[in-house]
Design an enzyme around this catalytic site. Sequence first.
Site, PDB file in Angstrom:
ATOM      1  CG  ASP A  27     -23.050 -22.792  -4.584  1.00 57.36           C
ATOM      2  OD1 ASP A  27     -23.563 -23.350  -3.591  1.00 57.36           O
ATOM      3  OD2 ASP A  27     -22.605 -23.417  -5.559  1.00 57.36           O
TER       4      ASP A  27
ATOM      5  NE  ARG B 222       5.169  -5.062 -19.447  1.00 61.43           N
ATOM      6  CZ  ARG B 222       6.296  -5.186 -18.743  1.00 61.43           C
ATOM      7  NH1 ARG B 222       6.720  -6.396 -18.420  1.00 61.43           N
ATOM      8  NH2 ARG B 222       6.967  -4.116 -18.369  1.00 61.43           N
TER       9      ARG B 222
ATOM     10  CB  THR C  58     -15.422 -25.890  -8.581  1.00 56.87           C
ATOM     11  OG1 THR C  58     -15.915 -25.371  -7.344  1.00 56.87           O
ATOM     12  CG2 THR C  58     -14.694 -27.197  -8.329  1.00 56.87           C
TER      13      THR C  58
END
Length: 261
Positions: free
Chosen positions: A45, A147, A160
Amino acid sequence: MKVSIYANERENSQEVKAQLLKRLQAASVEIDDEYPDIVFTIGGDGTVLHAVHHYLYLIETVKFIGIHTGHLGYYTDWLPTELDDLITFIHQDAQKISEYPLLSIKLCYDERDCHQLYAFNEMTILNAFRTQHFNVTIGDLFFESFRGTGLCLSTPTGSTAYNKSLGGAILYPSLSAFQMTEIGSINNNVYRTIGSPLIIPKEQMVILESENFEDITITRDHLYATYKHINRVKVTLSDRNVKFIKRHDVPFWGRVKDHFL
């Protein structure tokens, strides 16, 4: 039809690239690394993400096909042992195209001067040196004063990835929405944030403003840079999509199960 091959530098990926190139040439398929119609990615990927950014200038027309030689194959449908079938497949007329939106990121130096960036999975805005303060506006509503270390904004396909490790939700890819997830937020009697991932529709924009963006780091997928002179960041889901030629319909939740369970 013009094609290009985008492979990572690992030895096995380079071997598959050489085999694929030989088969493409034997099938008289034109190789064009500058203006391809189809890009074969060879790797995992991460290689797909690199290829998408490399061909961002062609993103409206180019289509991607992933060959899996890496660790995760979320975007890849083919194995190195199936190259002959792949050559046959790309000559078929009826092919299923799946489209996934990019995240639009505008870094603004003033009201008129904004620098446009894109991300396929996610962008993060964070400060590794000190607590960062953001005023967060969603749509036309001032939402909160954040913050902490920073924020992650992700596409449905990117939900994902890093977003998931931050406790964000997994979004179905066809949803026209993006997500904002906190990174190391501070919550006490003085400072308070929502503390939950937010799912935001495409028609709304998230605007992040700060009194000091000094030493801020912005990541986009595998890319990163440090910025000093911006005064706001505008994020929404883009109209630009990444196109994949899919081998067959794989149920999304089945793919999630295969990769995570």
